[in-house]
Write an enzyme that holds these catalytic residues in place. Structure first.
Site, PDB file in Angstrom:
ATOM      1  N   GLU A  14       2.810  -6.921   9.032  1.00 42.81           N
ATOM      2  CA  GLU A  14       2.866  -5.466   8.839  1.00 42.81           C
ATOM      3  C   GLU A  14       3.643  -5.093   7.580  1.00 42.81           C
ATOM      4  O   GLU A  14       3.696  -3.936   7.181  1.00 42.81           O
ATOM      5  CB  GLU A  14       3.513  -4.785  10.055  1.00 42.81           C
ATOM      6  CG  GLU A  14       2.638  -4.762  11.288  1.00 42.81           C
ATOM      7  CD  GLU A  14       1.259  -4.170  11.017  1.00 42.81           C
ATOM      8  OE1 GLU A  14       1.176  -3.127  10.357  1.00 42.81           O
ATOM      9  OE2 GLU A  14       0.266  -4.779  11.465  1.00 42.81           O
ATOM     10  N   ARG A  45      -2.375 -10.261 -19.853  1.00 40.90           N
ATOM     11  CA  ARG A  45      -3.359 -10.049 -20.919  1.00 40.90           C
ATOM     12  C   ARG A  45      -2.865  -9.081 -21.974  1.00 40.90           C
ATOM     13  O   ARG A  45      -3.434  -8.977 -23.042  1.00 40.90           O
ATOM     14  CB  ARG A  45      -4.706  -9.652 -20.344  1.00 40.90           C
ATOM     15  CG  ARG A  45      -4.724  -8.380 -19.564  1.00 40.90           C
ATOM     16  CD  ARG A  45      -5.995  -8.252 -18.750  1.00 40.90           C
ATOM     17  NE  ARG A  45      -7.206  -8.399 -19.539  1.00 40.90           N
ATOM     18  CZ  ARG A  45      -7.670  -7.494 -20.392  1.00 40.90           C
ATOM     19  NH1 ARG A  45      -7.010  -6.384 -20.565  1.00 40.90           N
ATOM     20  NH2 ARG A  45      -8.777  -7.704 -21.074  1.00 40.90           N
ATOM     21  N   ASP A  47      -9.945  -1.523 -24.250  1.00 40.83           N
ATOM     22  CA  ASP A  47     -10.137  -1.533 -22.797  1.00 40.83           C
ATOM     23  C   ASP A  47     -10.038  -0.141 -22.196  1.00 40.83           C
ATOM     24  O   ASP A  47      -9.394   0.748 -22.756  1.00 40.83           O
ATOM     25  CB  ASP A  47      -9.039  -2.380 -22.131  1.00 40.83           C
ATOM     26  CG  ASP A  47      -9.374  -3.851 -22.126  1.00 40.83           C
ATOM     27  OD1 ASP A  47     -10.544  -4.190 -22.334  1.00 40.83           O
ATOM     28  OD2 ASP A  47      -8.450  -4.648 -21.901  1.00 40.83           O
ATOM     29  N   PRO A  88       0.821  -1.214   0.000  1.00 41.74           N
ATOM     30  CA  PRO A  88       0.000   0.000   0.000  1.00 41.74           C
ATOM     31  C   PRO A  88       0.857   1.266   0.000  1.00 41.74           C
ATOM     32  O   PRO A  88       0.374   2.341  -0.367  1.00 41.74           O
ATOM     33  CB  PRO A  88      -0.828  -0.097   1.280  1.00 41.74           C
ATOM     34  CG  PRO A  88      -0.488  -1.361   1.937  1.00 41.74           C
ATOM     35  CD  PRO A  88       0.544  -2.080   1.152  1.00 41.74           C
TER      36      PRO A  88
HETATM   37  N1  SAM Z   1       1.371  -2.271   7.368  1.00 39.43           N
HETATM   38  C1  SAM Z   1       1.256  -2.135   5.959  1.00 39.43           C
HETATM   39  C2  SAM Z   1       0.892  -0.704   5.608  1.00 39.43           C
HETATM   40  O1  SAM Z   1       0.152  -0.096   6.369  1.00 39.43           O
HETATM   41  O2  SAM Z   1       1.333  -0.204   4.533  1.00 39.43           O
HETATM   42  C3  SAM Z   1       0.175  -3.078   5.419  1.00 39.43           C
HETATM   43  C4  SAM Z   1       0.603  -4.487   5.377  1.00 39.43           C
HETATM   44  S1  SAM Z   1      -0.599  -5.545   4.689  1.00 39.43           S
HETATM   45  C5  SAM Z   1      -1.504  -6.054   6.101  1.00 39.43           C
HETATM   46  C6  SAM Z   1       0.299  -6.990   4.245  1.00 39.43           C
HETATM   47  C7  SAM Z   1       0.742  -7.071   2.810  1.00 39.43           C
HETATM   48  O3  SAM Z   1      -0.382  -7.059   1.940  1.00 39.43           O
HETATM   49  C8  SAM Z   1       1.612  -5.952   2.323  1.00 39.43           C
HETATM   50  O4  SAM Z   1       2.955  -6.107   2.701  1.00 39.43           O
HETATM   51  C9  SAM Z   1       1.434  -6.045   0.816  1.00 39.43           C
HETATM   52  O5  SAM Z   1       2.234  -7.063   0.266  1.00 39.43           O
HETATM   53  C10 SAM Z   1      -0.029  -6.482   0.689  1.00 39.43           C
HETATM   54  N2  SAM Z   1      -0.943  -5.346   0.423  1.00 39.43           N
HETATM   55  C11 SAM Z   1      -1.904  -4.889   1.241  1.00 39.43           C
HETATM   56  N3  SAM Z   1      -2.561  -3.863   0.703  1.00 39.43           N
HETATM   57  C12 SAM Z   1      -2.028  -3.647  -0.513  1.00 39.43           C
HETATM   58  C13 SAM Z   1      -2.278  -2.692  -1.547  1.00 39.43           C
HETATM   59  N4  SAM Z   1      -3.204  -1.736  -1.422  1.00 39.43           N
HETATM   60  N5  SAM Z   1      -1.516  -2.754  -2.654  1.00 39.43           N
HETATM   61  C14 SAM Z   1      -0.557  -3.686  -2.796  1.00 39.43           C
HETATM   62  N6  SAM Z   1      -0.273  -4.617  -1.835  1.00 39.43           N
HETATM   63  C15 SAM Z   1      -0.992  -4.605  -0.707  1.00 39.43           C
END
Ligand code: SAM
Length: 253
Positions: free
Chosen positions: A117, A155, A169, A90
């Site tokens: 996390e 794709r 698309d 994220p």
């Molecule tokens: N503590 C992190 C933060 O607040 O940025 C969130 C960790 S999340 C619970 C666990 C994993 O899910 C991340 O390390 C990532 O690989 C994936 N993930 C969660 N949300 C995502 C998003 N919006 N985009 C891409 N990967 C995501």
């Protein structure tokens, strides 16, 4: 297409990702050798008898962190230093169609699925080429995110799906796509827009373009800034933005 697109996924849930590679479009590409998948279980690279992959964060705080050691060992096992490594998180830059196009032009990639996390930053600093975010929300782990990235990329590869489908698309020309209809002509008390039955190719194209502009102006006006519009189209979208025209929520007529 030449040699297959080599995609390696590092995960704590290999079964999730393995199933994905058996399914639908990507399943066909794998069968044909156009995509060469590799799913690596990070836990196989642990060194303690409990096969631990997580530990408490330095500095305290809630949750756990995916440890550097097993992840780095997994990355080394797939020669990650010589490859393009993507970490969905994220905290990354927004993943958009242009990124999918760029990644589709490579010969493959390595995807790291985060958990807890997140992962120890030193692994990111050492191995990761780009961090991408799917949107402003938090998933519980990176497998779904990795699958989304892979799917958007495959794709676009030659031979995956019909070229015309890709070209039309959403986002390919910077706009959202127009609405679709199929048989019958009337259902749920709603009729197909007459123009689509007219057989008049140019009028159909013009109608679709107008619908694209309406939808984009209504739902994603930010996209309009980056699209080359004719003067008429610019006036048309400005009227929608000012509320002087139907805002495009009524997609049909
Ligand atoms: N503590 C992190 C933060 O607040 O940025 C969130 C960790 S999340 C619970 C666990 C994993 O899910 C991340 O390390 C990532 O690989 C994936 N993930 C969660 N949300 C995502 C998003 N919006 N985009 C891409 N990967 C995501």
């Amino acid at each position: 297409m030449g040699s297959g697109y080599r995609v390696t996924v590092l995960t704590l849930f290999p079964e999730l990702v393995t199933e994905y590679f058996r399914t639908s479009i990507v399943g066909r590409l794998v069968e044909r050798g156009d995509v060469v998948p590799e799913v690596v279980d990070i836990r196989d690279f642990t060194t303690d008898r409990h096969r631990s992959c997580d530990d408490a964060p330095y500095g305290g705080g809630a949750g756990m962190v995916l440890m550097a050691q097993p992840l780095a060992a997994a990355l080394e096992s797939v020669d990650a230093r010589a490859r393009h490594v993507v970490f969905p998180t994220p905290a990354g830059l927004p993943f958009v169609q242009g990124d999918a196009q760029r990644l589709a032009g490579l010969d493959g990639m390595v995807l790291i699925c985060g958990r807890y996390e997140g992962i120890d930053q030193r692994v990111v600093d050492e191995y990761v080429d780009e961090e991408v975010s799917l949107g402003d929300y938090v998933l519980s782990s990176g497998e779904l995110a990795a699958m989304v990235v892979m799917d958007a990329v495959y794709r676009l590869r030659d031979g995956a799906i019909r070229r015309e489908s890709v070209v039309e698309d959403s986002f390919q020309d910077g706009l959202l796509e127009y609405p679709h209809y199929t048989r019958p002509e009337t259902i749920l008390g709603r009729r197909v827009p007459e123009v689509l039955l007219s057989g008049h190719h140019e009028r159909i194209l013009a109608w679709r373009r107008r619908k694209q502009l309406e939808r984009t102006a209504c739902r994603r006006p930010d996209l309009l800034q980056r699209v080359a519009l004719s003067e008429d189209e610019r006036v048309f979208t400005e009227e929608i933005l000012k509320g002087e025209k139907d805002n495009g929520r009524n997609q049909g007529s």
